[in-house]
Scaffold this motif. Structure first.
Motif, mmCIF file in Angstrom:
data_model
loop_
_atom_site.group_PDB
_atom_site.id
_atom_site.type_symbol
_atom_site.label_atom_id
_atom_site.label_comp_id
_atom_site.label_asym_id
_atom_site.label_seq_id
_atom_site.Cartn_x
_atom_site.Cartn_y
_atom_site.Cartn_z
ATOM 1 N N PRO A 77 0.825 -1.224 0.000
ATOM 2 C CA PRO A 77 0.000 0.000 0.000
ATOM 3 C C PRO A 77 0.848 1.259 0.000
ATOM 4 O O PRO A 77 1.993 1.264 0.464
ATOM 5 N N GLY A 78 0.270 2.323 -0.491
ATOM 6 C CA GLY A 78 0.895 3.633 -0.427
ATOM 7 C C GLY A 78 0.293 4.451 0.709
ATOM 8 O O GLY A 78 -0.622 3.988 1.397
ATOM 9 N N ARG A 79 0.793 5.630 0.852
ATOM 10 C CA ARG A 79 0.260 6.500 1.900
ATOM 11 C C ARG A 79 -0.982 7.210 1.384
ATOM 12 O O ARG A 79 -1.065 7.581 0.217
ATOM 13 N N GLY A 80 -1.911 7.414 2.301
ATOM 14 C CA GLY A 80 -3.047 8.269 1.995
ATOM 15 C C GLY A 80 -3.955 7.759 0.903
ATOM 16 O O GLY A 80 -4.566 8.550 0.169
ATOM 17 N N GLU A 81 -4.093 6.464 0.800
ATOM 18 C CA GLU A 81 -4.965 5.942 -0.254
ATOM 19 C C GLU A 81 -6.421 6.302 0.038
ATOM 20 O O GLU A 81 -6.866 6.250 1.185
ATOM 21 N N PRO A 82 -7.172 6.600 -0.982
ATOM 22 C CA PRO A 82 -8.584 6.947 -0.788
ATOM 23 C C PRO A 82 -9.351 5.730 -0.279
ATOM 24 O O PRO A 82 -9.110 4.603 -0.734
ATOM 25 N N ARG A 83 -10.266 5.977 0.624
ATOM 26 C CA ARG A 83 -10.982 4.871 1.266
ATOM 27 C C ARG A 83 -12.407 4.711 0.768
ATOM 28 O O ARG A 83 -13.100 3.777 1.144
ATOM 29 N N ASN A 84 -12.859 5.617 -0.056
ATOM 30 C CA ASN A 84 -14.225 5.531 -0.578
ATOM 31 C C ASN A 84 -14.313 6.394 -1.833
ATOM 32 O O ASN A 84 -13.353 7.077 -2.207
ATOM 33 N N VAL A 85 -15.463 6.354 -2.456
ATOM 34 C CA VAL A 85 -15.608 7.019 -3.749
ATOM 35 C C VAL A 85 -15.427 8.538 -3.628
ATOM 36 O O VAL A 85 -14.958 9.186 -4.575
ATOM 37 N N PHE A 86 -15.754 9.092 -2.481
ATOM 38 C CA PHE A 86 -15.624 10.549 -2.343
ATOM 39 C C PHE A 86 -14.141 10.944 -2.293
ATOM 40 O O PHE A 86 -13.723 11.919 -2.909
ATOM 41 N N GLU A 87 -13.361 10.175 -1.560
ATOM 42 C CA GLU A 87 -11.924 10.448 -1.534
ATOM 43 C C GLU A 87 -11.284 10.171 -2.903
ATOM 44 O O GLU A 87 -10.337 10.845 -3.309
ATOM 45 N N LYS A 88 -11.814 9.166 -3.586
ATOM 46 C CA LYS A 88 -11.310 8.916 -4.944
ATOM 47 C C LYS A 88 -11.570 10.123 -5.845
ATOM 48 O O LYS A 88 -10.732 10.510 -6.655
ATOM 49 N N MET A 89 -12.756 10.708 -5.690
ATOM 50 C CA MET A 89 -13.093 11.881 -6.519
ATOM 51 C C MET A 89 -12.138 13.034 -6.225
ATOM 52 O O MET A 89 -11.752 13.791 -7.123
ATOM 53 N N GLU A 90 -11.792 13.160 -4.981
ATOM 54 C CA GLU A 90 -10.864 14.229 -4.606
ATOM 55 C C GLU A 90 -9.523 14.035 -5.340
ATOM 56 O O GLU A 90 -8.966 14.983 -5.909
ATOM 57 N N ASP A 91 -9.033 12.806 -5.329
ATOM 58 C CA ASP A 91 -7.770 12.538 -6.028
ATOM 59 C C ASP A 91 -7.917 12.778 -7.535
ATOM 60 O O ASP A 91 -7.018 13.320 -8.180
ATOM 61 N N CYS A 92 -9.039 12.340 -8.067
ATOM 62 C CA CYS A 92 -9.276 12.571 -9.502
ATOM 63 C C CYS A 92 -9.304 14.073 -9.804
ATOM 64 O O CYS A 92 -8.866 14.516 -10.881
ATOM 65 N N ALA A 93 -9.823 14.840 -8.857
ATOM 66 C CA ALA A 93 -9.889 16.293 -9.062
ATOM 67 C C ALA A 93 -8.485 16.886 -9.120
ATOM 68 O O ALA A 93 -8.222 17.830 -9.880
#
Lengths: 435, 435, 435, 435
Positions: free
Chosen positions: D74-90
């Motif tokens: 694993p890496g650091r700060g991986e998104p844990r749900n779709v909302f955090e994924k959206m943040e990374d995508c942003a």
């Protein structure tokens, strides 16, 4: 030898005219690139000087039109003998200034007067790279057939004939100034059971020991492996592992030759290069490109990044050992292009990879590797690879007396039309030996 | 035609002698196998009767010695024309009783008197399977060159010539009693950019529509795809997807032909067979075996289980549709064996797979599949495959008037030595067309 | 240890009943085959005796259900620790009598009480083959991560941890009676530039020298190469050439291990076997089958002829050197079958290839090879391969106290249902370590 | 939506500072390139404007760290749900301005409140591309297991569950504003015999007809094929031929999706692109790169010329039909890099190929093709490919409000460290779904 001193098959005045037309643009592009490189902290002049040191040998068999087992469609003005081949090779070097040597193939290029051949070559400013033996074909009048193998044949008489031919190649090469013999044999099996796989390699090693014993002290023996074709089930020297084991058995003058098209699908060829360099057995290259098998396509035409990665390994090896100097040769089959054009373009493609590899910031690369900064390590290579070093290559040619645009200059010269008149086609003939 | 009624190139008395020597052992093995099968609930006689129905066509070009782009090492007594080829084909059928038809290749097998050829064939008990066109080579005196393509060429004149040749093949085939034309073109590109990939296929389809339009109502048009060679970057008809799309475009008489050696590495060929059968476009096969590319090795010599799995799909398709009857042809290159021996052995290998596939207990297989009993489903295939059906094949030959051991009988007959005297070698000639 | 003396997880009375039901048919098939072989001059009893000498190790990680990166679908009653794994391994050996040893994987199978584990194994009649280290995964509580490599890592601390783990494996193995350590590392790069390819191998060799130095005098160190996965651009130990060069560097106790699924597409694996045997570096095998990559399918399920050809080389090597004795291990992933069933079937498949290879008439083969009688040389192998030696294998099992039909006996025993009750599934757990 | 109007996960002031530092050099390089292009008759502004139109979707599962069947690190700060994924995508879109949409995967990204998710996305200036169903894994509490297949399963209940899941995906996608469903199933067999190959495809088609029937009128259904993994003998939708035949059976809303890593070795992928475009069935792409199998490496990292050749076909198709607009999506697994960095770099690599393809002089290319001037046709592509369009891409980002050097700006922003604090790692968790 200086370009201007050599006999030039193409009138040097016409080349000069060609260059004059393009020079302004070449210089403008060169200046633009110079600025881009300077902003990255790189001096274009160092790279141009380096580019001028590059040299790759031209295969004599490459100047004829190639073919497949299905057909050969001859081109116009194909060379009919080694002297005409030298003339074509001289054109390539005249315009690219990157191909000062020729690799001959015997008996196709056999001559009774090697001294004369050498003199003619020198007149063109050309020398001779590794010579190649041929025990994969039967020649008219040959006593023993290679149908069932040559250096690995069951028959001692066949093996003796094949060994003797290789020794004769060394002698011819010696007279011509070559310093290496490349041995590629197609020996292998089409059926499980046809060969005792180990027995075949034992006989190969026995034969090679005899050839090795005949090497002059300053010569190298290059072992060329190939996965398949003409044998389709098992090829005796099929992979770099076998090549390496044999070179180790034979001794320090034996090295491995890497042809880019002689590997299994998906093989990481640059890693093979790294391995052979590490273990001191990298002798040289046959450059070409391929998508399926030993396709013998123009260098860099299918996977130019792979060619760059090979040169990235060579740059790494050179940095570790400045004396490291493997032989560079082209080995291509030109089935649908003018062979001279393909060889010029291909020499430039290999030179391009050589210069791009020199552009790699090795200090930064090492630092990223040590920090496990995978992305930036990868980007460091990519940045070098993405740089269009074309202006550097053009300037290197101009400065060395070549052509700004070799294919353009060649076409303008009318050389092909002229030799087509001088060299009428012979019905059904394959001038290169290989269909 | 009954074997005894046909002209037999090998004296039938010698074959009878040969059989007499082996018959006791063949019968003993047959009895032993019969018992083994009975213990598994299978009747050997049904299988032997089925084996006798098997037929695969022999390629006329296969009876000459093949070669590679590097060399061809001719054999003794190679046939020099279509009549001598028919004689060799007759030997194969006489001894195996499994190859009642011949597949011709034009212009190699062109004759001015098809009626005579047909009569001679009938005398041997032979008929003609699909005819093959050739637009991958230039013929002496041909107006347009195929160097840059045939059915896909940029030049309309080239395409017209290629279409006309195919239509002539249909006419010749019609005169001989064939019912199908197989079209394989090597057209493609050696370089990215050489072709507009879509444009080339559009021209192919245009050309094929003209050929399709010339088909008699009871003929089929077989499209043969191949991944690479002679084109090494992009082959216009490279895969079954393209073949299928084209066959669909052309119409119901167009079908796909599967050559076992024409696929990318790791391809699951039996699944392609299943797909084409499902979508109604499986026209036929070119059987051979390969390890690397289009190696054209003897059928079943490299991966016999794959051959079995292909026939397992064919058996499945036959069960679903008793009218399903694709064309079976051999297509091999015999570089180091006597072509007659290889073709006999290969026909028997294909027949072996056919009988083994019939041995599969399809009811049990379906039950295991439905129960997701993966291991037993797999074992059901394996049990059939592992069965040595050799005694069934030998008995089928004996009952049909063939030889218990075709290669043994052939060698004992002295046929090769006899024809070697009658058919002196021509220097440099490739009797088959393909080197 | 004799089968009857060992603790048997499955009631031996039930096995005897099973055998009693099948014995008549097994004997009848054996008699039939005996006659067939006798007619070919072969004595079935010699082959049966030979079959009884066969042994292949079972991988402890193979008795759990495997998976892919996408998913793992657990089976019922999966073993939850090394003791339950040994119980399953005991079933396999009880019924097949062909798997007297187990190959352990640490830390998955780590135990604080190796003496107890050894005793339990002996109770089952089992011993231990090579032990395997694992530096391709991070374990809970582990100090250094292997994310960026283990034996090749840039970090000295990571390398030291990986070396220490391997030395601990040797110590554990020593306590268990193993005689070899198998080292497979997934170390490699996903990007060009990520690694200095040569630097990575230099670090590998340094690490391996430390491990080699810790080997007991009677141990072997097996280097296992693999083309790709988990690294997808360049794997440090990617091919047999690298493995061979490293084993040579390390010394005489270092050998190469061949996993049948770890090669580039189209690779001739049996030739690699021949090469390593010739150069004295063939240490052992991980048997399995594959179609695409390291698919870890059941041995002989995809290309049984290839498995036979591997054993043909092993038979040749044994004939040259009776002391030649590489380690045989299974290494498979059972994703959709009962692992015990797959391992039993696979052990038998490997044994089948071993017996078929013994059937090859080596005198005739050599004679055909020497005479360049390619077709008959090929047929000599094929005749042996085509022989259904199933009755020999069944008889060998019966005579050794195993089951006539191991899968049938296993299913009848109810073992899986019984352990499913004893071993409730743990949510999300991968009992084998590898998903 | 304009960049400045959107919520930006990274402070826009910091990005502006970053740009300010680099802008002089970017402008100087841009000017230099502008001159070079002008000398070739090309207007850089047209290309920059075109570059700004480029868009590729980011896969939601790509922002977590990937892994293999052996391990996930694993890496650091991986998104844990779709909302955090959206943040990374942003972040990715903020800095590259090239990824305005996200492709979701259900049930991994399932939300009970799609309206809220849509609103959050809009706040970031993001929309949704094709949604993906998942029937290759079992979810906790799921009634039927996909161990033995999903859309192809023998069990009607399993198939019904899989169909229902796909229909649910359509409904979710509809609520989110998606316009397409991508269906990839791993269904297939690990053993010959496990599946009736044709039966499996028949069931697939039946299931897909039900899904197709649930499509809104303005939706597309993308069929994604893949050669192997997780099935290792036969994958039901293994090649473009099967995908094409199925899309044809289903109807006009069904199209084929090409993942660059899902083909057999040596496959010419750009030709598949040309074929699907020609026959109207090219739906979209999953971009990534690979050397061996479905390696899911960063786009353009292994074979950038191939990526260019794919875009060369797309440019050709666009020229033929301006309405041609396949879906572009990334699909990668980031095992050793920061996923955000890899996705930014990869989006830029794909954009690079898009711009390079636009640089091809199509008129000259066509003229060379028509004249059979193979060398110059090839050089026409090469000249475009060799052009370092980096300055164009950087300028396009600057003009659109992105970062001159996205990776540099991202690192400078401290985003990863910040989210690592906000998003503590869950032991053993795979945030992306795929290990």
């Amino acid at each position: 030898m200086n370009a201007s001193a050599a006999t030039t098959p193409i009138d040097s005045g016409r080349v000069a005219e060609h260059n004059a037309r393009l020079e302004t643009d070449v210089r403008a592009d060169y200046e633009a690139l110079s600025g881009m490189l300077a902003r990255r902290g790189r001096d274009i002049e160092q790279l141009t000087a380096l580019a001028q040191t590059f040299a790759v040998a031209v295969p004599s068999w490459g100047v004829g039109t190639g073919g497949t087992r299905f057909a050969r469609f001859p081109g116009r003005g194909e060379p009919r003998n080694v002297f005409e081949k030298m003339e074509d090779c001289a054109v390539i070097h005249q315009l690219t200034r990157a191909t000062p040597t020729v690799s001959l193939h015997f008996p196709w290029d056999r001559t009774d007067d090697p001294a004369a051949l050498r003199e003619i070559a020198q007149g063109y400013g050309l020398g001779f790279d590794a010579v190649n033996s041929n025990t994969f074909q039967d020649q008219p009048g040959q006593e023993q057939t290679y149908k069932h193998g040559s250096l690995t044949a069951q028959s001692g008489a066949v093996r003796a004939q094949a060994v003797a031919h290789n020794i004769e190649c060394i002698e011819l090469g010696r007279a011509l100034g070559s310093k290496a013999l490349t041995v590629w044999v197609g020996d292998g099996a089409n059926f499980p059971g046809q060969h005792n796989l180990r027995g075949a390699l034992e006989r190969y090693l026995d034969s090679m020991r005899d050839i090795y014993g005949a090497l002059p002290a300053d010569w190298q023996l290059f072992i060329e492996h190939k996965l398949f074709e003409p044998a389709f089930y098992a090829t005796t020297i099929a992979d770099w592992g076998t090549s390496f084991a044999c070179a180790t058995e034979l001794g320090p003058q034996a090295k491995c030759l890497v042809d880019l098209g002689h590997h299994a699908p998906n093989t990481n060829i640059e890693m093979i290069v790294a391995r052979l360099a590490q273990f001191g057995k990298l002798g040289g290259f046959h450059f070409n490109d391929s998508k399926y098998g030993d396709d013998d396509l123009d260098s860099g035409s299918i996977n130019p990044f792979q060619l760059f990665l090979v040169f990235n390994e060579l740059a790494d090896a050179s940095q570790r050992d400045p004396a490291f100097r493997p032989a560079y040769m082209l080995d291509q089959s030109h089935n649908v292009t003018d062979p001279i054009e393909s060889l010029m373009s291909s020499a430039i493609e290999v030179q391009r990879a050589f210069v791009q590899a020199a552009l790699v910031d090795r200090g930064a690369l090492r630092a990223h590797q040590e920090a496990n900064d995978v992305l930036q390590a990868a980007q460091t290579l990519k940045q070098a690879y993405r740089t269009d070093v074309g202006p550097i290559l053009a300037m290197a040619r101009l400065r060395a007396g070549g052509a700004a645009d070799p294919v353009g200059a060649y076409r303008a010269s009318g050389y092909r039309t002229e030799v087509a008149e001088r060299r009428p086609a012979r019905a059904g003939a394959s001038s290169s030996g290989i269909v």
